[in-house]
Design an enzyme around this catalytic site. Structure first.
Site, mmCIF file in Angstrom:
data_model
loop_
_atom_site.group_PDB
_atom_site.id
_atom_site.type_symbol
_atom_site.label_atom_id
_atom_site.label_comp_id
_atom_site.label_asym_id
_atom_site.label_seq_id
_atom_site.Cartn_x
_atom_site.Cartn_y
_atom_site.Cartn_z
ATOM 1 C CE1 TYR A 162 16.404 36.412 25.528
ATOM 2 C CE2 TYR A 162 15.303 34.641 27.032
ATOM 3 C CZ TYR A 162 16.579 35.780 26.545
ATOM 4 O OH TYR A 162 17.509 35.415 27.226
ATOM 5 C CE LYS A 192 15.180 38.226 28.175
ATOM 6 N NZ LYS A 192 16.506 38.637 27.833
#
Ligand code: SI3
Length: 260
Positions: A162, A192
């Protein structure tokens, strides 16, 4: 039911759950970044999570979720609360949702490992981790080492990095991080990307075309551009739930009350 998921190999499109003998699809399309519902007293309101699942599936047609992330204020919850929230989403989403990805990033490696292991035990479908953001990794290798240790705590789960430098302050480019990442983290399955640096995003996509990674974009305002560049999906808050149900409201309320 405990699932064991075959490790991804470069170029593989799907994971296979050996106990279920059905292919697990790559995470793509819209992924809902769930809020963490709170009561007016600032306690987690578990009683509405079932309704929230139904709202996403039946009214929004969204069957993948991202739990305890930024929108879910995972970093503002205790480890115990994060475990309970993850359990609730997995339980309420059973036979309704396709994939439940749990964000397990934390400042403490041990907390992060505990949450990763817990995610595997409860039958989540993947884990995501941000860079530690107080004492920060000073280079790519330091960050990879942290992520690797967390991933190793859940060796059967797909792992997503992330990337959210505006909040973590960790400016290591995602493209640099992805270079050779599956050698270090065999379960690595995607990124992400929550940053506005589209050059970095484009290079991530271009330089990893063989890998079939999931490229999930996280800045709604640039989503169209990111899709053109090769994003395979997006993690976005999809909700009409009032923001005041969340701890964010409680924190801002407290902040207000501290002001003269
Ligand atoms: C930082 C943040 O909350 N980003 C949002 C965006 O949807 C964001 O709200 C949007 O781009 C508005 O700026 C999502 O990416 C949420 C998200 O992925 C998460 O909750 O982890």
């Amino acid at each position: 039911m405990k699932r064991s998921i075959q490790r991804p190999t470069p170029g593989s499109l799907t994971f296979f759950s050996s106990s279920m003998a059905s292919p697990k699809k790559k995470l793509q399309g819209l992924v809902a970044a769930t809020i963490t519902p709170m009561t007016e007293h600032g306690e987690i309101n578990f009683s509405v999570i079932g309704q929230y699942v139904d709202y996403l599936v039946e009214e929004q047609g969204v069957k993948n979720i991202f739990v305890n992330g930024t929108t879910g204020e995972g970093l503002s919850l205790s480890v115990s609360e994060r475990r309970q929230v993850a359990e609730a989403w997995v339980a309420k989403g059973r036979n309704k949702l396709d994939q439940v990805v749990i964000h397990v990033g934390a400042l403490s490696l041990k907390d992060s490992q505990e949450l990763a292991q817990h995610a595997a035990e409860i039958g989540a479908d993947g884990i995501a981790v941000i860079a530690p953001f107080f004492l920060k990794p000073w280079n790519k290798d330091a960050l990879i080492n942290f992520l690797k240790e967390v991933a190793a705590a859940a060796p059967t789960l797909p792992f997503y990095y992330y990337h959210i430098p505006a909040l973590t302050g960790v400016k290591i480019r995602a493209e640099e991080l992805l270079d050779g990442i599956q050698d270090k983290i065999p379960t690595f399955q995607g990124l992400k990307f929550s940053d506005t640096d589209l050059l970095d995003f484009g290079q991530c996509v271009d330089q990893n075309r063989q890998q079939q990674f999931a490229f999930l974009f996280g800045v709604d305002e640039q989503l169209l551009s990111a899709l053109v560049m090769g994003a395979t999906g997006a993690v976005v808050p999809i909700t009409t739930w009032e923001k005041r149900q969340t701890r964010c409201w409680r924190l801002s309320n407290e902040r207000t009350s501290l002001q003269p």
